[in-house]
Scaffold this motif. Structure first.
Motif, PDB file in Angstrom:
ATOM      1  N   LEU A 175       0.829  -1.213   0.000  1.00  0.00           N
ATOM      2  CA  LEU A 175       0.000   0.000   0.000  1.00  0.00           C
ATOM      3  C   LEU A 175       0.867   1.269   0.000  1.00  0.00           C
ATOM      4  O   LEU A 175       0.501   2.266  -0.604  1.00  0.00           O
ATOM      5  CB  LEU A 175      -0.970  -0.008   1.184  1.00  0.00           C
ATOM      6  N   ARG A 176       2.013   1.217   0.657  1.00  0.00           N
ATOM      7  CA  ARG A 176       2.941   2.364   0.566  1.00  0.00           C
ATOM      8  C   ARG A 176       3.270   2.622  -0.909  1.00  0.00           C
ATOM      9  O   ARG A 176       3.282   3.762  -1.381  1.00  0.00           O
ATOM     10  CB  ARG A 176       4.220   2.041   1.354  1.00  0.00           C
ATOM     11  N   THR A 177       3.496   1.531  -1.639  1.00  0.00           N
ATOM     12  CA  THR A 177       3.804   1.642  -3.060  1.00  0.00           C
ATOM     13  C   THR A 177       2.573   2.110  -3.843  1.00  0.00           C
ATOM     14  O   THR A 177       2.657   2.982  -4.703  1.00  0.00           O
ATOM     15  CB  THR A 177       4.272   0.271  -3.586  1.00  0.00           C
ATOM     16  N   GLY A 178       1.430   1.533  -3.508  1.00  0.00           N
ATOM     17  CA  GLY A 178       0.197   1.858  -4.233  1.00  0.00           C
ATOM     18  C   GLY A 178      -0.235   3.307  -4.061  1.00  0.00           C
ATOM     19  O   GLY A 178      -0.767   3.923  -4.983  1.00  0.00           O
ATOM     20  N   PHE A 179       0.000   3.844  -2.862  1.00  0.00           N
ATOM     21  CA  PHE A 179      -0.444   5.217  -2.573  1.00  0.00           C
ATOM     22  C   PHE A 179       0.674   6.238  -2.772  1.00  0.00           C
ATOM     23  O   PHE A 179       0.508   7.411  -2.445  1.00  0.00           O
ATOM     24  CB  PHE A 179      -0.978   5.319  -1.136  1.00  0.00           C
ATOM     25  N   ALA A 180       1.823   5.789  -3.291  1.00  0.00           N
ATOM     26  CA  ALA A 180       2.954   6.722  -3.442  1.00  0.00           C
ATOM     27  C   ALA A 180       2.628   7.823  -4.445  1.00  0.00           C
ATOM     28  O   ALA A 180       3.092   8.955  -4.346  1.00  0.00           O
ATOM     29  CB  ALA A 180       4.199   5.960  -3.881  1.00  0.00           C
ATOM     30  N   ARG A 181       1.797   7.495  -5.400  1.00  0.00           N
ATOM     31  CA  ARG A 181       1.526   8.440  -6.478  1.00  0.00           C
ATOM     32  C   ARG A 181       0.481   9.477  -6.074  1.00  0.00           C
ATOM     33  O   ARG A 181       0.503  10.618  -6.532  1.00  0.00           O
ATOM     34  CB  ARG A 181       1.012   7.618  -7.654  1.00  0.00           C
ATOM     35  N   ASP A 254      -8.070   3.927  -7.958  1.00  0.00           N
ATOM     36  CA  ASP A 254      -6.759   4.579  -7.847  1.00  0.00           C
ATOM     37  C   ASP A 254      -5.658   3.552  -7.616  1.00  0.00           C
ATOM     38  O   ASP A 254      -4.554   3.696  -8.132  1.00  0.00           O
ATOM     39  CB  ASP A 254      -6.784   5.567  -6.668  1.00  0.00           C
ATOM     40  N   VAL A 255      -5.968   2.547  -6.798  1.00  0.00           N
ATOM     41  CA  VAL A 255      -4.979   1.516  -6.468  1.00  0.00           C
ATOM     42  C   VAL A 255      -5.636   0.148  -6.631  1.00  0.00           C
ATOM     43  O   VAL A 255      -6.707  -0.103  -6.064  1.00  0.00           O
ATOM     44  CB  VAL A 255      -4.487   1.650  -5.003  1.00  0.00           C
ATOM     45  N   ALA A 256      -5.023  -0.712  -7.423  1.00  0.00           N
ATOM     46  CA  ALA A 256      -5.486  -2.107  -7.516  1.00  0.00           C
ATOM     47  C   ALA A 256      -4.370  -2.984  -6.969  1.00  0.00           C
ATOM     48  O   ALA A 256      -3.248  -2.968  -7.490  1.00  0.00           O
ATOM     49  CB  ALA A 256      -5.793  -2.472  -8.966  1.00  0.00           C
ATOM     50  N   ALA A 257      -4.669  -3.706  -5.890  1.00  0.00           N
ATOM     51  CA  ALA A 257      -3.652  -4.540  -5.240  1.00  0.00           C
ATOM     52  C   ALA A 257      -3.938  -6.004  -5.520  1.00  0.00           C
ATOM     53  O   ALA A 257      -4.966  -6.535  -5.073  1.00  0.00           O
ATOM     54  CB  ALA A 257      -3.644  -4.269  -3.736  1.00  0.00           C
ATOM     55  N   THR A 275      -7.239   5.841 -15.087  1.00  0.00           N
ATOM     56  CA  THR A 275      -6.158   6.606 -15.718  1.00  0.00           C
ATOM     57  C   THR A 275      -5.330   7.236 -14.601  1.00  0.00           C
ATOM     58  O   THR A 275      -5.877   7.863 -13.699  1.00  0.00           O
ATOM     59  CB  THR A 275      -6.761   7.717 -16.607  1.00  0.00           C
ATOM     60  N   GLY A 276      -4.021   7.013 -14.662  1.00  0.00           N
ATOM     61  CA  GLY A 276      -3.173   7.520 -13.581  1.00  0.00           C
ATOM     62  C   GLY A 276      -3.223   6.651 -12.341  1.00  0.00           C
ATOM     63  O   GLY A 276      -2.810   7.077 -11.268  1.00  0.00           O
TER      64      GLY A 276
END
Ligand SMILES: [Zn+2]
Ligand SMILES: [Zn+2]
Length: 379
Positions: A175-181, A254-257, A275-276
């Motif tokens: 999630l840190r990676t997923g929400f980094a953007r 926004d994030v698909a894990a 998108t994004g």
């Protein structure tokens, strides 16, 4: 039981062979090493995969890496502080990173500690009968220098806290990676796979990241995800596409894990990202069919795809804080989740059973039988 000088370990000799309980001399920690008495080791899915022969590890080995223990003694020069910088003494309750890293190689210097050239991974190392204490299914474990040790308070359930150093920390990294953007309250997240990792991801997405929409998909366990903060659940991937459209106004997540570990769920994760958006692939550690991606779909949708395998020490600290917050009633996560305020997510329910080390064979038998939950071995 440990004697003054010896301790038990459950030796894994290979798939199809019974785990062998052996007794060996308790080692004296060498330079930089820390000796820990194991309190509890949860049996992770990867232990079960190895036990069943679905993945290969060097043998003999002592499996088990989701561990809570107590410091027994330090070798010369071992850091008597934990990963937060808090003083660490004999008798302190601790958990630690799944692996030790050197801190000096090119990967360590670049923050990729889990890919250290000299990695020592607990529960995954070839051991000898003289010194088997490198995995959690034993009464003691010898920790190498470069292990991220995190002190734990007394009174919190050892079974729950054992989850910190594999599933919870891996989810923290994902999630840190997923929400980094993009990281603001109210984002939409899809969690593909609702095993222990997926349920943890639902809970952390809601609590720590204050996600507004959390869609969980799992053939068997989708409903359980509602107890862990999912706002919507479904049981198949077609339904997931529809649900994503209706819950995000057609935008996508926004994030698909991807935590189920199949090529189908990985493909679905790519399809439902906005998108994004960021697609985090963290579930697949065994071979699958190839994932075929049309480049223009990445280009035009500005997609980011990230592989996450294991984690770094900071993620373990996040994981411990998160589980402690849930144990304390969900107060310490930040996000603020309406319907679960005042009650932590039910992580204790993920521990299906507890066995003494002497009954480790029964623990594995039940572990193979209770997908989506963990069996804990109390040492
Ligand atoms: Zn290194
Ligand atoms: Zn694990």
């Amino acid at each position: 039981m440990t004697t003054d000088t010896t301790a038990l370990a459950a030796l894994f000799l290979g798939p199809g062979q019974p785990l062998e309980l052996i007794r060996a001399a308790i080692p004296t920690p060498g330079a930089g090493e820390t000796l820990v008495r194991v309190e509890c080791c949860a049996v992770c899915s990867s232990d079960l995969h190895t036990h069943a022969g679905r993945r290969a590890e060097p043998t003999p080995t002592v499996l088990g890496h989701e561990i809570v223990g107590r410091v027994m003694s330090f070798g010369p020069g071992a850091q008597a502080v934990d990963a937060r910088g808090d003083a660490l003494a004999a008798g302190d309750r601790v958990t630690w990173t799944v692996a030790a890293s050197c801190g000096k190689c090119v990967n360590c210097r670049d923050g990729l500690d889990q890919k250290c050239a000299a990695l020592v991974k607990y529960g995954h190392e070839r051991v000898s009968r003289d010194m088997p204490f490198r995995g959690g299914l034993a009464e003691v474990v010898l920790l190498s220098a470069g292990t991220g040790i995190v002190k734990l308070p007394e009174g919190v359930d050892a079974g729950v806290m054992a989850l910190a150093n594999c599933s919870t920390a891996t989810v923290a990294a994902a999630l840190r990676t997923g929400f980094a953007r993009r990281n603001r309250p109210g984002l939409a997240v899809a969690v593909l796979g609702a095993g222990v990792l997926g349920l943890t991801a639902c809970a952390m997405a809601r609590r720590k990241y204050a996600a507004g929409v959390v869609i969980a998909v799992d053939r068997d366990a989708a409903r359980a995800a509602m107890d862990f903060g999912a706002t919507h659940t479904c049981t198949d991937l077609l339904e997931l596409e529809t649900l994503t459209k209706t819950t995000t106004g057609g935008v996508g997540v926004d994030v698909a894990a991807e935590l189920a570990g199949t090529v189908h769920t990985a493909r679905a994760a790519l399809a439902i990202a906005r998108t994004g958006g960021t697609v985090v692939l963290a579930g697949t550690t065994l071979p699958t069919d190839p994932l075929i991606i049309e480049p223009q779909s990445l280009v035009r949708r500005l997609l980011r795809i990230e592989g996450v395998h294991n984690y770094v020490t900071a993620d373990l600290i996040t994981a411990v804080d998160f589980l402690l917050g849930e144990a304390a009633g969900g107060a310490a996560g930040g996000g603020g989740v309406g319907e679960t305020e005042g009650a932590g997510f039910p992580f204790a329910s993920l521990i299906a059973a507890r066995y003494p080390l002497e009954e480790v064979a029964a623990a594995f038998a039940q572990g193979h039988d209770c997908a989506g939950r963990r069996v804990a071995v109390m040492c």
